[in-house]
Write an enzyme that holds these catalytic residues in place. Structure first.
Site, PDB file in Angstrom:
ATOM      1  N   GLY A  43      40.741  50.459  33.300  1.00  0.00           N
ATOM      2  CA  GLY A  43      41.748  50.260  32.264  1.00  0.00           C
ATOM      3  C   GLY A  43      41.821  48.804  31.866  1.00  0.00           C
ATOM      4  N   GLY A  45      44.721  45.886  30.046  1.00  0.00           N
ATOM      5  CA  GLY A  45      46.067  45.590  29.571  1.00  0.00           C
ATOM      6  C   GLY A  45      46.187  44.138  29.190  1.00  0.00           C
ATOM      7  N   GLY A  46      47.446  43.726  28.960  1.00  0.00           N
ATOM      8  CA  GLY A  46      47.680  42.348  28.557  1.00  0.00           C
ATOM      9  C   GLY A  46      47.314  41.333  29.612  1.00  0.00           C
ATOM     10  N   MET A  47      47.320  41.736  30.880  1.00  0.00           N
ATOM     11  CA  MET A  47      46.997  40.819  31.965  1.00  0.00           C
ATOM     12  C   MET A  47      45.555  40.970  32.423  1.00  0.00           C
ATOM     13  SD  MET A  47      49.268  38.699  32.619  1.00  0.00           S
ATOM     14  CE  MET A  47      48.522  38.127  34.129  1.00  0.00           C
ATOM     15  N   GLY A  48      44.694  41.565  31.627  1.00  0.00           N
ATOM     16  CA  GLY A  48      43.289  41.648  31.977  1.00  0.00           C
ATOM     17  C   GLY A  48      42.842  43.071  32.201  1.00  0.00           C
ATOM     18  N   LYS A  65      41.083  43.540  39.737  1.00  0.00           N
ATOM     19  CA  LYS A  65      41.780  43.124  38.521  1.00  0.00           C
ATOM     20  C   LYS A  65      41.343  41.713  38.168  1.00  0.00           C
ATOM     21  CE  LYS A  65      46.100  43.191  36.067  1.00  0.00           C
ATOM     22  NZ  LYS A  65      47.417  43.817  35.974  1.00  0.00           N
ATOM     23  N   ASP A 159      57.889  42.347  36.547  1.00  0.00           N
ATOM     24  CA  ASP A 159      57.150  43.124  35.558  1.00  0.00           C
ATOM     25  C   ASP A 159      57.121  44.597  35.951  1.00  0.00           C
ATOM     26  OD1 ASP A 159      55.832  43.412  33.160  1.00  0.00           O
ATOM     27  OD2 ASP A 159      53.843  43.036  34.005  1.00  0.00           O
TER      28      ASP A 159
END
Length: 571
Positions: A43, A45-48, A65, A159
């Site tokens: 997947g 997302g905004g954090m990588g 990640k 978060d």
């Protein structure tokens, strides 16, 4: 060619995204290939991006990640991330995804986490709709315990959102991801500058607490606010705080108070509703002081769930079939009378003979229901126990329909079914008209119907019957049989019938209204019902024998104490 000048067709964009993902995967393999076997991307997302990998040394699956290069190249963010991630790596809790290692290679900054075989809460709700009350309570318990563990070690997540909560497929256990990342990137030393960082880099505006949105110093109560919004999402399938821009969402977090969740989903227990509302207070001082307090409040909703005793459930099944039998039998009796007397012009005695057979069947069903009700009374239940149990059972069914109505995916599918059913309904008459035109009349009431016309008639019947059932019967609406059950047994008439069936039975001590804490739907805890049933079904001789044994044992203990006191005095 710049990206903005590239063709904007879906195929070109998909191809470009695939090439970029493949390039990033190859680059990651070059940097980490000596330690991890990178298999595929899980997947982004905004954090990588997150990749599935296998640890070459320990031969176990991991989730890697990788932070975006623009984050990894900033020295202050890099150092803070490494420090806070090392803190999270020291966690050991069953509801926290473990962090095994931090990899720092040139411009690549990544962490190796435990791989959870399952899906995120966001994926689960998108796939299957809102969670049930029981599933939501378990989710909040698991996440609440994880937050309590982290808060006790001085770490605030900052978060909490559906994408950061994983649901293990095998057990249903909830695990929290990304501990320490939001804390590591948020800079509390410069509140004003930190707002943009939180909004753009790590904080998800839709799940931010008001103090986090305004750039103030946050503590564990900020995570509880975010968890309250997660609960709202889990129960409704919709994001509570949303907007067209980030600034609009942040303003809502600071100023807008959400309505009670019961206004969106009416089967949420009052205790759970109150716990969620308290966690969503704008002032941190008005929320739960700790995650442990939040879990305790949620657990009360678990313990307060209505439990309908099995004997009452069985009785409800018996009673629910009684109404259709009586109505159907009455219709059959009327049809027999009309056909024999009015159509055939036979004597009324012939009709009455046939009607008696149907009446006997109806009477036997009434007798069976009567005996089933009396059996429940013999187990120690009284009229109010049965009526409240029936009410609780109907509440369970309505809760299931409320969950379906709150499921946006289900409602979209239902609308499509209605559209197709209406089309089929119209087509059924079109096929009938075409088939009628294909007939050849050979007499006043006689026709030659070709095979193709016969098929069209059959198709007409199938389309008409299927479309009518699809339009009338909906899983999210109350069926006619249940409405009849409510009108009969949950009405004064039902009270009167239960009272009549219970004549001759003496209510056991404490069986009527004995519970000091009735549930929202009116049923009492199962422990009380089991106690009453046990007392009722235990033979009197057995209870008397047990009482005699207890008195004999108490007498022996008393004599032993007197003997011991005598020995001490002699000494």
């Amino acid at each position: 060619m710049p990206l903005r000048d590239a063709p904007c067709g879906g195929f070109q964009l998909t191809t470009l995204a695939s090439r970029m993902a493949a390039s990033a995967l190859d680059e990651l393999r070059q940097h980490l290939g000596d330690r991890y076997l990178i298999e595929r991307q899980l997947g982004r997302g905004g954090m990588g991006a997150v990749y599935l990998a296998r640890d070459a040394q320990l031969d176990r699956l991991l989730a890697i990640k990788v932070l975006p290069s623009e984050f990894a190249t900033q020295r202050d963010l890099r150092e803070r991330f490494l420090r806070e991630t090392r803190t999270a790596a020291g966690f050991s809790h069953p509801n926290i995804v473990p962090v095994f290692a931090v990899e720092e290679r040139d411009d690549v900054l990544a962490m190796a986490m435990g791989y959870v075989e399952g899906e995120s809460l966001a994926e689960r709700v998108t796939r299957a709709g809102p969670l049930t009350i029981r599933e939501t309570v378990r989710l909040l318990d698991d996440v609440g315990y994880a937050l309590a563990y982290a808060h006790g070690r001085g770490v605030v997540h900052r978060d909490i959102k559906p994408d950061n909560i994983m649901l293990e497929r095998a057990t249903g256990r909830a695990l929290v991801m990304d501990f320490g990342i939001s804390r590591g990137i948020h800079s509390s030393a410069v509140p004003d500058a930190g707002l943009t960082r939180v909004g753009e880099i790590v904080g998800t505006p839709e799940y931010m607490s008001p103090e986090q949105a305004s750039g103030d110093v946050v503590d564990g109560r900020s995570d509880l606010y975010s968890l309250g919004l997660v609960a709202w999402y889990a129960l409704t399938g919709d994001t509570a705080m949303s907007g067209t821009t980030t600034q609009q969402v942040l303003v809502k977090q600071l100023t807008e108070t959400l309505p009670t969740i019961r206004s969106v989903r009416d089967d949420v227990p009052d205790i759970l509703c109150d716990a969620i509302e308290r966690s969503l207070r704008k002032d941190p001082a008005e929320r739960f002081a700790t995650a442990e307090a939040f879990v305790e409040a949620v657990d009360q909703a678990r313990h307060g769930e209505p439990e309908v005793p099995i004997p009452v459930r069985n009785l409800a099944t018996e009673l629910s079939s009684l109404g259709p039998v009586l109505i159907g039998g009455s219709a059959v009796m009327w049809g027999i009378w009309y056909y024999i007397v009015q159509v055939l012009n036979w004597h009324a005695t012939d009709a009455i003979t046939q009607m008696i057979v149907v009446a006997a069947i109806m009477a036997s069903r009434v007798l069976h229901a009567w005996q089933a009700t009396r059996r429940v009374f013999t187990l120690g239940f009284d009229e109010s126990d049965i009526w409240r149990g029936l009410q609780g059972l109907m509440g369970e069914r309505e809760a299931g329909r409320a969950m379906l109505r709150a499921d946006a995916v289900h409602m979209r599918r239902r609308r499509l079914v209605i559209i197709f059913a209406l089309v089929a309904f119209v087509l059924s008459f079109v096929t009938q008209s075409i088939a009628a035109d294909m007939r050849t009349q050979i007499g006043p009431t006689e026709y030659i119907v070709p095979p193709i016309a016969q098929l069209l008639y059959y198709l007409h019947s199938v389309l008409l019957g299927g479309s009518v059932v699809a339009i009338i019967r909906s899983p999210s609406s109350m069926p006619v049989a249940e409405r009849l059950f409510r009108w009969t047994w949950l009405s004064p008439l039902g009270h009167a019938l239960l009272r009549l069936a219970g004549r001759g039975f003496v209510a056991l001590p404490g069986s009527r209204g004995a519970s000091s804490a009735p549930t929202r739907n009116g049923t009492r805890p199962m422990a009380h019902v089991q106690k009453v049933v046990k007392e009722r079904v235990t033979p009197i001789s057995v209870r008397d024998a047990a009482a005699d044994d207890l008195r004999a044992l108490e007498s022996r203990v008393e004599r032993l104490e007197r003997w011991r006191a005598t020995q001490q005095n002699d000494t």
